[in-house]
Write a protein that holds these residues in place. Sequence first.
Motif, PDB file in Angstrom:
ATOM      1  N   ASN A   1      62.042  10.543 -20.373  1.00  0.00           N
ATOM      2  CA  ASN A   1      62.534   9.447 -19.527  1.00  0.00           C
ATOM      3  C   ASN A   1      62.725   9.855 -18.066  1.00  0.00           C
ATOM      4  N   ASP A   2      62.319  11.082 -17.744  1.00  0.00           N
ATOM      5  CA  ASP A   2      62.635  11.598 -16.405  1.00  0.00           C
ATOM      6  C   ASP A   2      61.441  11.585 -15.459  1.00  0.00           C
ATOM      7  N   ILE A   3      61.752  11.490 -14.175  1.00  0.00           N
ATOM      8  CA  ILE A   3      60.743  11.698 -13.133  1.00  0.00           C
ATOM      9  C   ILE A   3      60.824  13.185 -12.792  1.00  0.00           C
ATOM     10  N   LEU A   4      59.718  13.880 -12.955  1.00  0.00           N
ATOM     11  CA  LEU A   4      59.757  15.338 -12.762  1.00  0.00           C
ATOM     12  C   LEU A   4      59.259  15.714 -11.363  1.00  0.00           C
ATOM     13  N   ASP A   5      59.749  16.843 -10.874  1.00  0.00           N
ATOM     14  CA  ASP A   5      59.341  17.249  -9.528  1.00  0.00           C
ATOM     15  C   ASP A   5      58.355  18.414  -9.555  1.00  0.00           C
ATOM     16  N   ASN A   6      57.496  18.445 -10.549  1.00  0.00           N
ATOM     17  CA  ASN A   6      56.457  19.476 -10.600  1.00  0.00           C
ATOM     18  C   ASN A   6      55.107  18.768 -10.545  1.00  0.00           C
ATOM     19  N   ARG A   7      54.655  18.473  -9.313  1.00  0.00           N
ATOM     20  CA  ARG A   7      53.405  17.711  -9.143  1.00  0.00           C
ATOM     21  C   ARG A   7      52.210  18.465  -9.693  1.00  0.00           C
ATOM     22  N   GLU A   8      52.224  19.782  -9.519  1.00  0.00           N
ATOM     23  CA  GLU A   8      51.075  20.581  -9.978  1.00  0.00           C
ATOM     24  C   GLU A   8      50.909  20.418 -11.491  1.00  0.00           C
ATOM     25  N   LEU A   9      52.034  20.457 -12.209  1.00  0.00           N
ATOM     26  CA  LEU A   9      51.961  20.299 -13.663  1.00  0.00           C
ATOM     27  C   LEU A   9      51.407  18.916 -14.009  1.00  0.00           C
ATOM     28  N   ALA A  10      51.873  17.891 -13.291  1.00  0.00           N
ATOM     29  CA  ALA A  10      51.412  16.522 -13.569  1.00  0.00           C
ATOM     30  C   ALA A  10      49.899  16.415 -13.339  1.00  0.00           C
ATOM     31  N   ILE A  11      49.412  17.017 -12.263  1.00  0.00           N
ATOM     32  CA  ILE A  11      47.975  16.927 -11.963  1.00  0.00           C
ATOM     33  C   ILE A  11      47.176  17.716 -13.003  1.00  0.00           C
ATOM     34  N   LEU A  12      47.617  18.925 -13.288  1.00  0.00           N
ATOM     35  CA  LEU A  12      46.881  19.754 -14.258  1.00  0.00           C
ATOM     36  C   LEU A  12      46.815  19.050 -15.617  1.00  0.00           C
ATOM     37  N   ARG A  13      47.941  18.465 -16.037  1.00  0.00           N
ATOM     38  CA  ARG A  13      47.948  17.752 -17.329  1.00  0.00           C
ATOM     39  C   ARG A  13      46.966  16.598 -17.345  1.00  0.00           C
ATOM     40  N   SER A  14      46.749  16.008 -16.170  1.00  0.00           N
ATOM     41  CA  SER A  14      45.927  14.792 -16.124  1.00  0.00           C
ATOM     42  C   SER A  14      44.434  15.081 -16.260  1.00  0.00           C
ATOM     43  N   PHE A  15      44.011  16.319 -16.005  1.00  0.00           N
ATOM     44  CA  PHE A  15      42.569  16.614 -16.062  1.00  0.00           C
ATOM     45  C   PHE A  15      42.085  16.631 -17.515  1.00  0.00           C
ATOM     46  N   PRO A  16      40.915  16.030 -17.768  1.00  0.00           N
ATOM     47  CA  PRO A  16      40.410  16.036 -19.148  1.00  0.00           C
ATOM     48  C   PRO A  16      39.938  17.404 -19.616  1.00  0.00           C
ATOM     49  N   ASN A  17      39.729  18.320 -18.669  1.00  0.00           N
ATOM     50  CA  ASN A  17      39.242  19.657 -19.043  1.00  0.00           C
ATOM     51  C   ASN A  17      40.314  20.732 -18.903  1.00  0.00           C
ATOM     52  N   VAL A  18      41.561  20.309 -18.778  1.00  0.00           N
ATOM     53  CA  VAL A  18      42.647  21.294 -18.713  1.00  0.00           C
ATOM     54  C   VAL A  18      43.640  21.019 -19.849  1.00  0.00           C
ATOM     55  N   THR A  19      43.767  21.992 -20.727  1.00  0.00           N
ATOM     56  CA  THR A  19      44.709  21.868 -21.853  1.00  0.00           C
ATOM     57  C   THR A  19      46.006  22.563 -21.453  1.00  0.00           C
ATOM     58  N   VAL A  20      47.104  21.820 -21.516  1.00  0.00           N
ATOM     59  CA  VAL A  20      48.404  22.390 -21.140  1.00  0.00           C
ATOM     60  C   VAL A  20      49.310  22.370 -22.372  1.00  0.00           C
ATOM     61  N   SER A  21      49.973  23.478 -22.637  1.00  0.00           N
ATOM     62  CA  SER A  21      51.016  23.458 -23.668  1.00  0.00           C
ATOM     63  C   SER A  21      52.262  24.102 -23.080  1.00  0.00           C
ATOM     64  N   HIS A  22      53.414  23.864 -23.749  1.00  0.00           N
ATOM     65  CA  HIS A  22      54.658  24.242 -23.091  1.00  0.00           C
ATOM     66  C   HIS A  22      55.203  25.605 -23.518  1.00  0.00           C
ATOM     67  N   HIS A  23      54.509  26.636 -23.098  1.00  0.00           N
ATOM     68  CA  HIS A  23      54.915  28.028 -23.321  1.00  0.00           C
ATOM     69  C   HIS A  23      55.313  28.251 -24.781  1.00  0.00           C
ATOM     70  N   MET A  24      54.332  28.104 -25.629  1.00  0.00           N
ATOM     71  CA  MET A  24      54.647  28.243 -27.043  1.00  0.00           C
ATOM     72  C   MET A  24      53.648  29.087 -27.821  1.00  0.00           C
ATOM     73  N   ALA A  25      52.865  29.861 -27.085  1.00  0.00           N
ATOM     74  CA  ALA A  25      51.905  30.737 -27.769  1.00  0.00           C
ATOM     75  C   ALA A  25      52.627  31.682 -28.737  1.00  0.00           C
ATOM     76  N   PHE A  26      53.855  32.035 -28.396  1.00  0.00           N
ATOM     77  CA  PHE A  26      54.623  32.976 -29.222  1.00  0.00           C
ATOM     78  C   PHE A  26      55.127  32.340 -30.514  1.00  0.00           C
ATOM     79  N   TYR A  27      55.155  31.002 -30.590  1.00  0.00           N
ATOM     80  CA  TYR A  27      56.050  30.302 -31.512  1.00  0.00           C
ATOM     81  C   TYR A  27      55.493  30.179 -32.927  1.00  0.00           C
ATOM     82  N   THR A  28      55.780  31.211 -33.729  1.00  0.00           N
ATOM     83  CA  THR A  28      55.384  31.189 -35.133  1.00  0.00           C
ATOM     84  C   THR A  28      56.614  31.524 -35.991  1.00  0.00           C
ATOM     85  N   ASP A  29      56.505  31.275 -37.287  1.00  0.00           N
ATOM     86  CA  ASP A  29      57.623  31.578 -38.187  1.00  0.00           C
ATOM     87  C   ASP A  29      57.996  33.060 -38.131  1.00  0.00           C
TER      88      ASP A  29
END
Length: 327
Positions: free
Chosen positions: A271-299
């Motif tokens: 519900n928030d307006i975020l102040d990270n424009r770079e993240l917003a632009i990168l997420r919007s590209f069809p050829n850029v996959t963004v995930s939220h720092h979770m490569a480590f996240y396994t059982d």
Amino acid sequence: MKVAVYNLRPFDEKEWFEKYGEELGLTLVTCPDAPSLANAALAEGCDCVDIITSPIDRELMAAFAACGVKYLVTRTIGYDHIDLAAAKEFGIHVGNAPYGPNGVADYAVMLILMSIRRMKRIMQRTNMQDYTLCGIQGKELKDMTVGVIGTGRIGRTLIRDLSGFGCRILAHDLYESEEVRQYAEYVPLETIWEQADVITLHTPLTNDNFHLINADTIARMKDGVVIVNTARGGLIDSQALIAAVESGKVGAAGLDVVEKEFGLYYYDHKNDILDNRELAILRSFPNVTVSHHMAFYTDNEVKTVVRDSLSSCRLFMEGKENPWEVV
Ligand code: NAI
């Protein structure tokens, strides 16, 4: 012995903190939030503080020292978020939790494959019942040269994994490893920029490699290069990456980490307006996959990290040799 645990996640970490806290005879003071000047007092009377990726600057370090804290452990491999000079100044020792490298190495393989097979576009189309083929043709890894920067625990594991795909592998590190030489050729960075079709980052973030990938280094790369970052956001100049995706110089990217992710990642901001424009632009590209720092996240990782962070507190307080202490 008391340990203040910040950012404790009730849905996956709590049971392990309870189990290992009891087994190690530690009293835990827990808090679901990141440490800040407002909640530093929770650590009053605690010998140790246990955190994740939230920045610990000089002021916060001073506040912990005033509470009597002697050891700060991060439930992460990287510790670039901790002001080590301030830790030294206030006599606080610092430790990390280097869990097994396979989770991140697997994730890097996934981001490489997703990038070269245009998986973000494919999934978007499938979700809209657009079953056409135009524009989603991929490439085969066996035909490509992959440049791996950083051949420590994760980089080495990734190189071993990638060797099964039959691609050419170039490697770069400050220190070379015999094991890596079985599968890859060590080269200067310049050769990676010039020859790699895929570049994947596996170094810590330091003063020397901040914005390692920038407008200048991107200009030296192959047209259509794929960039994967599961290390730290600060290794890539986001503005330069955006310009290069827009121009087509960068053909795709897989980013598990981005600059200025602290305060965004691991929180619900729908519900928030975020102040990270770079993240917003990168997420919007069809050829850029963004995930939220979770490569480590396994059982496996969650259990190991909680166990090791608490074991490390115990060893430190007993004055025993502590393999997790970094300074
Ligand atoms: P490691 O310490 O085993 O290996 C790091 C390697 O980078 C070392 O071989 C070191 O010599 C090399 N290195 C350091 N500075 C360099 C430079 N300027 N140029 C070239 N090589 C350099 O660390 P590990 O376990 O392999 O982790 C690597 C990084 O991955 C961590 O520092 C952390 O930032 C990141 N990471 C990210 C995770 C995620 O969830 N996305 C999870 C775990 C780690």
